[in-house]
Enzyme design. Structure first.
Site, PDB file in Angstrom:
ATOM      1  N   CYS A  43      37.935 -51.450  26.433  1.00 44.70           N
ATOM      2  CA  CYS A  43      38.557 -50.174  26.247  1.00 44.70           C
ATOM      3  C   CYS A  43      39.880 -50.466  27.018  1.00 44.70           C
ATOM      4  O   CYS A  43      39.768 -50.474  28.374  1.00 44.70           O
ATOM      5  CB  CYS A  43      38.041 -49.068  26.534  1.00 44.70           C
ATOM      6  SG  CYS A  43      38.993 -47.551  26.221  1.00 44.70           S
ATOM      7  N   CYS A  97      50.937 -41.495  29.153  1.00 50.75           N
ATOM      8  CA  CYS A  97      50.977 -41.265  27.883  1.00 50.75           C
ATOM      9  C   CYS A  97      51.950 -40.093  27.692  1.00 50.75           C
ATOM     10  O   CYS A  97      51.865 -39.014  28.273  1.00 50.75           O
ATOM     11  CB  CYS A  97      49.608 -40.962  27.525  1.00 50.75           C
ATOM     12  SG  CYS A  97      49.567 -40.643  25.623  1.00 50.75           S
ATOM     13  N   CYS A 141      48.307 -34.621  25.471  1.00 54.92           N
ATOM     14  CA  CYS A 141      46.910 -33.755  24.811  1.00 54.92           C
ATOM     15  C   CYS A 141      46.389 -33.038  26.048  1.00 54.92           C
ATOM     16  O   CYS A 141      46.290 -33.681  27.082  1.00 54.92           O
ATOM     17  CB  CYS A 141      46.038 -34.768  24.219  1.00 54.92           C
ATOM     18  SG  CYS A 141      46.511 -35.608  22.731  1.00 54.92           S
ATOM     19  N   CYS A 182      43.038 -34.444  28.103  1.00 58.83           N
ATOM     20  CA  CYS A 182      43.102 -35.753  28.467  1.00 58.83           C
ATOM     21  C   CYS A 182      43.761 -36.159  29.783  1.00 58.83           C
ATOM     22  O   CYS A 182      45.014 -35.716  29.952  1.00 58.83           O
ATOM     23  CB  CYS A 182      43.941 -36.461  27.337  1.00 58.83           C
ATOM     24  SG  CYS A 182      43.992 -38.327  27.698  1.00 58.83           S
ATOM     25  N   GLY A 212      47.269 -44.138  27.147  1.00 58.06           N
ATOM     26  CA  GLY A 212      48.701 -44.538  26.044  1.00 58.06           C
ATOM     27  C   GLY A 212      48.218 -44.215  24.834  1.00 58.06           C
ATOM     28  O   GLY A 212      46.862 -44.004  24.235  1.00 58.06           O
ATOM     29  N   GLU A 213      49.178 -44.193  24.073  1.00 58.85           N
ATOM     30  CA  GLU A 213      49.387 -43.801  22.546  1.00 58.85           C
ATOM     31  C   GLU A 213      49.665 -45.165  21.936  1.00 58.85           C
ATOM     32  O   GLU A 213      50.943 -45.507  21.664  1.00 58.85           O
ATOM     33  CB  GLU A 213      49.982 -42.631  22.222  1.00 58.85           C
ATOM     34  CG  GLU A 213      50.533 -42.660  20.576  1.00 58.85           C
ATOM     35  CD  GLU A 213      48.980 -42.711  19.703  1.00 58.85           C
ATOM     36  OE1 GLU A 213      48.080 -41.931  19.893  1.00 58.85           O
ATOM     37  OE2 GLU A 213      49.086 -43.322  18.776  1.00 58.85           O
ATOM     38  N   SER A 235      43.094 -46.607  18.077  1.00 56.88           N
ATOM     39  CA  SER A 235      42.946 -45.101  18.002  1.00 56.88           C
ATOM     40  C   SER A 235      44.269 -44.481  18.178  1.00 56.88           C
ATOM     41  O   SER A 235      45.084 -44.800  19.291  1.00 56.88           O
ATOM     42  CB  SER A 235      41.878 -44.586  19.146  1.00 56.88           C
ATOM     43  OG  SER A 235      41.890 -43.077  19.000  1.00 56.88           O
ATOM     44  N   SER A 250      42.438 -39.391  16.249  1.00 58.30           N
ATOM     45  CA  SER A 250      41.811 -38.310  16.983  1.00 58.30           C
ATOM     46  C   SER A 250      42.003 -37.029  16.393  1.00 58.30           C
ATOM     47  O   SER A 250      43.378 -36.483  16.418  1.00 58.30           O
ATOM     48  CB  SER A 250      42.461 -38.411  18.316  1.00 58.30           C
ATOM     49  OG  SER A 250      42.284 -39.692  19.118  1.00 58.30           O
ATOM     50  N   LEU A 251      40.991 -36.443  15.834  1.00 56.70           N
ATOM     51  CA  LEU A 251      41.358 -35.087  14.908  1.00 56.70           C
ATOM     52  C   LEU A 251      41.078 -33.941  15.767  1.00 56.70           C
ATOM     53  O   LEU A 251      42.028 -33.196  15.868  1.00 56.70           O
ATOM     54  CB  LEU A 251      40.163 -35.140  13.694  1.00 56.70           C
ATOM     55  CG  LEU A 251      40.758 -34.587  12.468  1.00 56.70           C
ATOM     56  CD1 LEU A 251      42.206 -35.209  12.119  1.00 56.70           C
ATOM     57  CD2 LEU A 251      39.787 -34.767  11.292  1.00 56.70           C
ATOM     58  N   HIS A 252      39.905 -33.922  16.373  1.00 54.82           N
ATOM     59  CA  HIS A 252      39.393 -32.901  17.584  1.00 54.82           C
ATOM     60  C   HIS A 252      39.598 -31.547  17.051  1.00 54.82           C
ATOM     61  O   HIS A 252      39.288 -30.299  17.638  1.00 54.82           O
ATOM     62  CB  HIS A 252      40.249 -32.918  18.552  1.00 54.82           C
ATOM     63  CG  HIS A 252      40.158 -34.422  19.481  1.00 54.82           C
ATOM     64  ND1 HIS A 252      39.013 -35.070  19.317  1.00 54.82           N
ATOM     65  CD2 HIS A 252      41.260 -34.901  19.889  1.00 54.82           C
ATOM     66  CE1 HIS A 252      39.126 -36.265  19.843  1.00 54.82           C
ATOM     67  NE2 HIS A 252      40.569 -36.247  20.450  1.00 54.82           N
ATOM     68  N   ASN A 267      34.651 -34.848  27.844  1.00 51.05           N
ATOM     69  CA  ASN A 267      34.489 -34.991  29.238  1.00 51.05           C
ATOM     70  C   ASN A 267      35.511 -34.109  30.092  1.00 51.05           C
ATOM     71  O   ASN A 267      36.472 -33.900  29.509  1.00 51.05           O
ATOM     72  CB  ASN A 267      34.657 -36.744  29.502  1.00 51.05           C
ATOM     73  CG  ASN A 267      33.820 -37.316  28.960  1.00 51.05           C
ATOM     74  OD1 ASN A 267      32.687 -37.374  28.970  1.00 51.05           O
ATOM     75  ND2 ASN A 267      34.295 -38.635  28.086  1.00 51.05           N
ATOM     76  N   CYS A 323      35.816 -41.273  28.097  1.00 56.92           N
ATOM     77  CA  CYS A 323      36.948 -41.005  27.197  1.00 56.92           C
ATOM     78  C   CYS A 323      37.972 -39.964  27.779  1.00 56.92           C
ATOM     79  O   CYS A 323      37.525 -38.868  28.198  1.00 56.92           O
ATOM     80  CB  CYS A 323      36.762 -40.280  25.715  1.00 56.92           C
ATOM     81  SG  CYS A 323      35.663 -41.547  24.851  1.00 56.92           S
TER      82      CYS A 323
END
Ligand code: SAH
Length: 345
Positions: free
Chosen positions: A105, A112, A116, A119, A162-163, A194, A217-219, A293, A336
């Protein structure tokens, strides 16, 4: 700062080498030593003269990542690496060995900008983009580590700090470099990117018709819920996002993955699941459910086993393919959204 060797495509490296007054075929030799034999520095390039090796060493940076920490999970299957970059900034990357899969990963930015709520990387803010070479260097680091264990890198998820779609060109260049058939020859189908859902980049990615897997990433099943945790949803709301996703699957014929972090009492009840199923009906997709998490600056907690299973069963009943993702490396903060959390405590 010396230019980073991993920032070059083979063509660019060839230009660099010929500018040094060396024949073009030397570039390909170097390329193969770096990407096929996975040699770490010019001192290992035994088929080059001492003189030329020294010149390479003087001209280019071959080691842009200094290992600051290498944490191993209790079961020894997961490593979390903290790297120091040439400018002193820090990033983290994770290696997960699981059965016949060795997945890494990797990060694409220091911090970032997406912010969010849940995160850890988002909580630290944005510092800078990584270059293509800094992304490639993470991959090479783990490929070498695995090689020393007699193992091979099989999968890459671009899901670290990061994005990736906010650093689109560097990410694609990095993938081009490791995909090159004269070098690593790492297949796009074994790579997943992602994104939080930057619609213009999803459209660009759709048009590029690459074989890289896409995850979004919907969430949340509604703007009301998504707005609470993902600031980017204001600019790219759910309807338009899902339309771009649907268009991606139709134009490319490729399945899309939706990530859904289950947060107790926020997005994990029966209604949420029904609403999600309704929205995804008929789409070529797979939903990954991941109990959140916990991170320092966010109050929410991950859904428990029962709530996770109930949520899943609603999707199952509605024919939406889904699975509950394994938690790995939690004991070393490698889950994550946890990257660099320790560092900032
Ligand atoms: N910027 C990209 C990659 C981020 S990390 C993106 O947004 O997709 C990869 C995944 O981990 C994303 O789905 C992200 O939302 C999720 N994630 C972040 N923090 C998390 C946390 N604390 N618990 C579970 N998943 C998390």
């Amino acid at each position: 700062m010396k230019p980073l060797i991993n920032d070059f495509t083979l063509e660019e490296l060839t230009n660099q080498i010929t500018e040094m007054g060396e024949p073009a075929y030397r570039a390909k030799q170097i390329w193969q030593m770096v990407y096929r034999q996975l040699l770490a520095s010019p001192s290992d390039f035994s088929n080059l003269s001492k003189d030329f090796r020294q010149k390479l060493e003087d001209q280019f940076c071959f080691q842009p990542l200094i290992v600051e920490k290498d944490l191993k999970s209790a079961d020894e299957q997961t490593n979390k690496l903290l790297f120091r970059l040439q400018d002193g900034k820090m990033i983290e990357s994770v290696l997960m060995r699981y059965r016949d899969r060795n997945t890494i990963c990797i990060s694409t930015q220091v911090g970032c900008p997406m912010n969010c709520a849940f995160c850890a990387t988002g909580q630290m803010g944005f510092i800078r983009n990584l270059s293509a070479g800094e992304i490639v260097a993470q991959i090479l680091f783990f490929a070498r580590m695995l090689k020393s264990e007699g193992l091979k890198l099989t999968n890459i998820v671009v899901m670290g700090m990061g994005e990736p779609f906010h650093n689109y060109d560097a990410v694609m260049k990095a993938i081009d470099i490791i995909n090159d058939s004269d070098g690593m020859n790492f297949g796009e189908r074994r790579i997943t990117i992602s994104t939080v859902g930057l619609i213009p980049r999803i459209e660009q990615f759709t048009a590029a018709k690459r074989q890289i897997n896409l995850a979004v990433s919907l969430h949340a099943p509604s703007n009301a819920v998504r707005d609470k945790i993902i600031p980017a949803n204001k600019k790219y709301p759910l309807d338009s996002l899902l339309e771009a996703c649907r268009n991606y699957t139709e134009k490319t014929g490729r399945r899309i993955t939706f990530e859904y972090a289950l947060i107790h009492g926020l997005n994990d009840n029966y209604e949420n699941a029904v609403q999600l199923a309704k929205r995804l009906k008929g789409m070529l997709c797979h939903v990954n459910l991941i109990p959140l998490n916990s991170t320092k600056k966010y109050d929410g907690s991950g859904s428990n086993f029962d709530r996770t299973q109930s949520f899943k069963s609603v999707l199952d009943k509605n024919g939406i393919p889904c699975s509950v993702r394994l938690k790995r490396g939690i004991d070393i903060g490698a889950g994550c959204g946890q990257l660099l959390a320790e560092q900032n405590k």
